[in-house]
Motif scaffolding. Structure first.
Motif, PDB file in Angstrom:
ATOM      1  N   GLU A   6       0.875  -1.171   0.000  1.00  0.00           N
ATOM      2  CA  GLU A   6       0.000   0.000   0.000  1.00  0.00           C
ATOM      3  C   GLU A   6       0.913   1.220   0.000  1.00  0.00           C
ATOM      4  N   ALA A   7       0.943   1.892  -1.139  1.00  0.00           N
ATOM      5  CA  ALA A   7       1.847   3.041  -1.269  1.00  0.00           C
ATOM      6  C   ALA A   7       1.010   4.308  -1.368  1.00  0.00           C
ATOM      7  N   ILE A   8       1.179   5.189  -0.408  1.00  0.00           N
ATOM      8  CA  ILE A   8       0.435   6.456  -0.382  1.00  0.00           C
ATOM      9  C   ILE A   8       1.366   7.548  -0.896  1.00  0.00           C
ATOM     10  N   VAL A   9       0.970   8.137  -2.037  1.00  0.00           N
ATOM     11  CA  VAL A   9       1.859   9.103  -2.699  1.00  0.00           C
ATOM     12  C   VAL A   9       1.110  10.402  -3.007  1.00  0.00           C
ATOM     13  N   GLY A  28      -1.127  -6.252 -12.437  1.00  0.00           N
ATOM     14  CA  GLY A  28      -2.301  -6.163 -11.568  1.00  0.00           C
ATOM     15  C   GLY A  28      -2.103  -5.170 -10.439  1.00  0.00           C
ATOM     16  N   MET A  29      -2.991  -4.201 -10.367  1.00  0.00           N
ATOM     17  CA  MET A  29      -2.935  -3.233  -9.267  1.00  0.00           C
ATOM     18  C   MET A  29      -4.224  -2.422  -9.248  1.00  0.00           C
ATOM     19  N   ASN A  63      -2.432   0.013  -4.588  1.00  0.00           N
ATOM     20  CA  ASN A  63      -2.561  -1.282  -3.924  1.00  0.00           C
ATOM     21  C   ASN A  63      -2.071  -2.356  -4.873  1.00  0.00           C
ATOM     22  N   ILE A  64      -1.041  -3.067  -4.453  1.00  0.00           N
ATOM     23  CA  ILE A  64      -0.457  -4.084  -5.328  1.00  0.00           C
ATOM     24  C   ILE A  64      -0.241  -5.363  -4.523  1.00  0.00           C
ATOM     25  N   VAL A  65      -0.822  -6.463  -4.985  1.00  0.00           N
ATOM     26  CA  VAL A  65      -0.584  -7.759  -4.355  1.00  0.00           C
ATOM     27  C   VAL A  65       0.382  -8.517  -5.249  1.00  0.00           C
ATOM     28  N   LEU A  66       1.464  -9.023  -4.664  1.00  0.00           N
ATOM     29  CA  LEU A  66       2.536  -9.607  -5.473  1.00  0.00           C
ATOM     30  C   LEU A  66       3.351 -10.596  -4.644  1.00  0.00           C
ATOM     31  N   SER A  67       4.246 -11.330  -5.333  1.00  0.00           N
ATOM     32  CA  SER A  67       5.071 -12.305  -4.631  1.00  0.00           C
ATOM     33  C   SER A  67       6.139 -11.602  -3.804  1.00  0.00           C
ATOM     34  N   ASP A  68       6.467 -12.245  -2.718  1.00  0.00           N
ATOM     35  CA  ASP A  68       7.478 -11.764  -1.778  1.00  0.00           C
ATOM     36  C   ASP A  68       8.760 -11.279  -2.458  1.00  0.00           C
ATOM     37  N   PHE A  93       3.506   0.918   2.810  1.00  0.00           N
ATOM     38  CA  PHE A  93       3.272  -0.161   3.772  1.00  0.00           C
ATOM     39  C   PHE A  93       3.371  -1.502   3.050  1.00  0.00           C
ATOM     40  N   VAL A  94       3.964  -2.495   3.710  1.00  0.00           N
ATOM     41  CA  VAL A  94       4.022  -3.856   3.157  1.00  0.00           C
ATOM     42  C   VAL A  94       3.327  -4.784   4.153  1.00  0.00           C
ATOM     43  N   LEU A  95       2.302  -5.506   3.654  1.00  0.00           N
ATOM     44  CA  LEU A  95       1.481  -6.354   4.524  1.00  0.00           C
ATOM     45  C   LEU A  95       1.485  -7.793   4.012  1.00  0.00           C
TER      46      LEU A  95
END
Ligand SMILES: Nc1ncnc2c1ncn2[C@@H]1O[C@H](COP(=O)(O)OP(=O)(O)OP(=O)(O)O)[C@@H](O)[C@H]1O
Ligand SMILES: [Mg+2]
Length: 133
Positions: A6-9, A28-29, A63-68, A93-95
């Motif tokens: 989650e990057a707030i810019v 994908g984002m 918001n980006i869901v991706l591999s570690d 943020f990295v969750l």
């Protein structure tokens, strides 16, 4: 292991960050508009009838869901594209993500966020040059 960034810019960095992510192979984002404040607690606007505190400043959230293994690279791409060096540049943020389900196919986890050409689809680099014939 799947993560969410989650990057707030800054709002004005929307296009720069989007283009940089695209170039880095992030397919994908999603983006949301958010309002908030960091450690300064907003800004004070000086006007004729005195000053007013604007405490919820508009920002854009990627918001980006991706591999570690793609997290560090992606964080750097975002930082570079969103950077001005001034206060208010934002936060990343990295969750951890427990699961992902693609509704149309029922695919789960990594398979559900695999896209043609996405960095998650490409074989993980082992640091050596691979000759593809
Ligand atoms: N703890 C937090 N949790 C969730 N969102 C936050 C948090 N802190 C800040 N934000 C959001 O992140 C945005 C970025 O804030 P900002 O860039 O001002 O961060 P900062 O920590 O104050 O650092 P800087 O010194 O660069 O201003 C805020 O506008 C707000 O939307
Ligand atoms: Mg701040």
């Amino acid at each position: 292991m799947t993560k969410k960034i989650e990057a707030i810019v800054r709002e004005e960095k929307l296009a720069d960050v989007k283009d940089a992510l695209r170039q880095a192979g992030i397919v994908g984002m999603n983006v949301t508009e958010v309002r908030g404040h960091g450690r300064q607690g907003g800004i004070i606007l000086a006007g004729r009838s005195g000053s007013t505190q604007v405490d919820l400043l508009p920002k854009v959230q990627f918001n980006i869901v991706l591999s570690d293994h793609n997290v560090e690279k992606t964080v750097e791409v975002i930082r570079q594209a969103a950077f001005t060096g001034q206060s208010g540049d934002g936060l990343i943020f990295v969750l951890p993500v427990d699961d992902v389900i693609r509704i149309s196919t029922g695919e789960r986890g990594h398979d559900a966020i695999t896209y043609e050409g996405d960095i998650d689809t490409l074989p993980q680099s082992n640091g050596r040059t691979r000759v593809v014939t």
